[in-house]
Design a protein around this motif. Structure first.
Motif: not given
Length: 53
Positions: A45-53
């Protein structure tokens, strides 16, 4: 995600008991599996949040 973690933990505990592990050992394996699944979900979740922002 909690349901998936609980199912994985239950499976790990059941497999440990089928392998003739004691109840405390099976509970330890189930708890370790639960924590690992929750940790993995948090990292993804943290990785996806970083990549999608």
């Amino acid at each position: 995600m909690t349901v998936v973690a609980l199912l994985a933990a239950a499976g790990a505990g059941k497999l440990a008991r089928m392998d003739n592990a004691s109840y405390p050992t099976a509970l330890n394996r189930a708890a370790t599996t639960f924590a690992a699944v929750i940790t993995l979900a948090a990292v993804v979740t943290g990785t996806l949040a970083t990549l999608l922002t």
